[in-house]
Design a protein around this motif. Structure first.
Motif, mmCIF file in Angstrom:
data_model
loop_
_atom_site.group_PDB
_atom_site.id
_atom_site.type_symbol
_atom_site.label_atom_id
_atom_site.label_comp_id
_atom_site.label_asym_id
_atom_site.label_seq_id
_atom_site.Cartn_x
_atom_site.Cartn_y
_atom_site.Cartn_z
ATOM 1 N N VAL A 55 0.850 -1.184 0.000
ATOM 2 C CA VAL A 55 0.000 0.000 0.000
ATOM 3 C C VAL A 55 0.888 1.237 0.000
ATOM 4 C CG1 VAL A 55 -1.773 1.239 1.310
ATOM 5 C CG2 VAL A 55 -1.738 -1.249 1.337
ATOM 6 N N ARG A 56 0.582 2.159 -0.892
ATOM 7 C CA ARG A 56 1.312 3.421 -0.881
ATOM 8 C C ARG A 56 0.354 4.483 -0.358
ATOM 9 N NH1 ARG A 56 3.153 6.923 -4.790
ATOM 10 N NH2 ARG A 56 1.808 5.950 -6.339
ATOM 11 N N LEU A 57 0.778 5.279 0.581
ATOM 12 C CA LEU A 57 -0.127 6.278 1.140
ATOM 13 C C LEU A 57 0.579 7.599 1.385
ATOM 14 C CD1 LEU A 57 -1.141 5.099 4.750
ATOM 15 C CD2 LEU A 57 0.746 4.189 3.500
ATOM 16 N N LYS A 58 -0.253 8.617 1.519
ATOM 17 C CA LYS A 58 0.293 9.959 1.775
ATOM 18 C C LYS A 58 1.121 9.930 3.044
ATOM 19 C CE LYS A 58 -3.186 12.971 -0.247
ATOM 20 N NZ LYS A 58 -4.520 13.508 0.048
ATOM 21 N N ASP A 59 2.210 10.704 3.033
ATOM 22 C CA ASP A 59 3.060 10.733 4.221
ATOM 23 C C ASP A 59 2.251 11.151 5.450
ATOM 24 O OD1 ASP A 59 5.308 9.836 3.027
ATOM 25 O OD2 ASP A 59 6.066 11.828 2.493
ATOM 26 N N ALA A 60 2.470 10.433 6.509
ATOM 27 C CA ALA A 60 1.752 10.726 7.755
ATOM 28 C C ALA A 60 2.599 10.207 8.907
ATOM 29 C CB ALA A 60 0.399 10.027 7.743
ATOM 30 N N ALA A 61 2.275 10.638 10.091
ATOM 31 C CA ALA A 61 2.970 10.094 11.264
ATOM 32 C C ALA A 61 2.693 8.599 11.313
ATOM 33 C CB ALA A 61 2.453 10.779 12.518
ATOM 34 N N PRO A 62 3.721 7.799 11.660
ATOM 35 C CA PRO A 62 3.547 6.335 11.655
ATOM 36 C C PRO A 62 2.307 5.877 12.438
ATOM 37 C CG PRO A 62 5.838 6.900 12.057
ATOM 38 C CD PRO A 62 5.092 8.198 12.025
ATOM 39 N N ASP A 63 2.036 6.524 13.556
ATOM 40 C CA ASP A 63 0.868 6.127 14.354
ATOM 41 C C ASP A 63 -0.432 6.356 13.595
ATOM 42 O OD1 ASP A 63 2.352 5.236 16.382
ATOM 43 O OD2 ASP A 63 1.805 6.808 17.839
ATOM 44 N N ASP A 64 -0.490 7.511 12.885
ATOM 45 C CA ASP A 64 -1.696 7.820 12.119
ATOM 46 C C ASP A 64 -1.855 6.856 10.954
ATOM 47 O OD1 ASP A 64 -2.260 9.884 13.814
ATOM 48 O OD2 ASP A 64 -1.352 11.434 12.541
ATOM 49 N N ALA A 65 -0.736 6.569 10.292
ATOM 50 C CA ALA A 65 -0.779 5.630 9.165
ATOM 51 C C ALA A 65 -1.250 4.264 9.644
ATOM 52 C CB ALA A 65 0.597 5.526 8.528
ATOM 53 N N ARG A 66 -0.740 3.866 10.784
ATOM 54 C CA ARG A 66 -1.116 2.551 11.315
ATOM 55 C C ARG A 66 -2.602 2.507 11.669
ATOM 56 N NH1 ARG A 66 1.704 -1.742 12.792
ATOM 57 N NH2 ARG A 66 3.642 -0.657 12.367
ATOM 58 N N ARG A 67 -3.086 3.598 12.227
ATOM 59 C CA ARG A 67 -4.506 3.660 12.595
ATOM 60 C C ARG A 67 -5.391 3.543 11.346
ATOM 61 N NH1 ARG A 67 -3.851 6.714 17.028
ATOM 62 N NH2 ARG A 67 -3.379 8.550 15.798
#
Lengths: 79, 233
Positions: free
Chosen positions: A44-56
């Protein structure tokens, strides 16, 4: 950013595909394999975000669509 | 009385269901495109079989997100009768309207054959006219019909009389040999707790006329019509 998602069958859920592959391996003479479980791997490629937010976000995606938690469990790796 | 047959990209038993309902049973029936978000004016929903969205990710996993499924959920919450057949059953499981999940058949083969089913309960709108213990002859056609639920869920299903059909031999005995796909406890069909939502892998719409090999499937639709009539529909 990138993430890897592994969706696998829960322990205790029989995997007919894994069992067939196991038996094919033994037909090929590849000895020593005791068990095979088939799962899914997603990149999955996603917009840069804080790792915690991406994980959520990915956790939500897994629970609502990417995995069926009746039979599957998932693991998220964020790069 | 008006029956809805939702149609998704990849549905392929929609016309069979429409034919059985409209031309054999003789009730007003209409296709409902999956993008529609209302089931206003309909009295029952028949979710047909097929390979919605090419079975991508998991059978029914994409279709559960179609707008029509929100309408189906509201319709079911209001007590309206819903039956999901084959892929329709898989969609109901993925939607969480019914408990459990489908696995690949134990044989790893696509099964396409007539099977026998034992009716377990007449408490659903679709089985009111079928006495418990009755053996029906109805075909299956699927690759992922191996019903799975954890032990606690299976026990609850039995206790709440949610198992509606079991695969059985011609005499009505649910033997291992009569189970075409490895389903837990020979389960071929289940309903929700309330009883108004039924999911089943076998195809009653494919056997509603004698010339097709069996007319047993029609009994489910006749039951549904009788149930709706009783409600003044």
């Amino acid at each position: 950013m990138k993430a890897k998602i592994y969706v696998t069958l829960k322990k205790g859920v029989l995997d007919p595909q894994g069992r067939a592959i196991l038996s094919s391996l033994s037909h090929l003479g590849i000895a020593g394999v005791e068990d095979v479980r088939v799962g899914k791997y997603m990149e999955v490629r996603l917009k840069d975000a804080a790792p915690d937010d991406a994980r959520r976000l990915l956790d939500d995606a897994c629970r609502r669509l990417l995995a069926n938690t009746v039979i599957e469990e998932y693991r998220i790796e964020i790069e | 009385m008006r029956i809805a047959v939702p149609v998704f990209p990849g549905s392929n038993c929609d016309h069979d269901a429409y034919h059985a309902l409209k031309h054999v049973v003789g009730v007003d029936t209409a296709f409902v495109w999956h993008k529609r978000s209302s089931l206003e004016g309909f009295d029952a929903v028949v979710i047909p079989g097929g390979f919605t969205y090419g079975d991508y990710l998991r059978c029914g996993a994409m279709a559960k997100l179609s707008p029509v499924m929100d309408a189906v959920r509201r319709f079911a919450e209001g007590g309206g009768p819903v039956i999901g057949i084959c892929n329709g059953f898989q969609i109901l499981l993925e939607s969480g309207l019914l408990p459990g999940a489908m696995m690949v058949n134990e044989s790893l083969r696509f099964v396409c054959e007539y099977v026998h089913l034992r009716a377990e309960t007449g408490r659903t709108p679709f089985t009111g006219g079928i006495a418990p213990g009755t053996v029906l002859k109805i075909p299956v056609a699927h690759y992922q019909g191996n019903y799975f639920a954890d032990d606690a869920t299976l026990a609850a299903l039995e206790e709440r009389r949610q198992v509606v059909f079991r695969y059985c031999d011609p005499s009505g005995d649910p033997t291992a040999g009569s189970n075409p796909n490895g389903s837990a406890r020979n389960i071929a069909g289940i309903c929700n707790e309330r009883g108004n939502v039924l999911g089943m892998m076998p195809h009653p719409e494919r056997c509603s006329e004698e010339e097709l090999g069996s007319a047993d499937g029609r009994r489910l639709f006749d039951s549904m019509v009788a149930w709706l009539k009783e409600k003044g529909k």
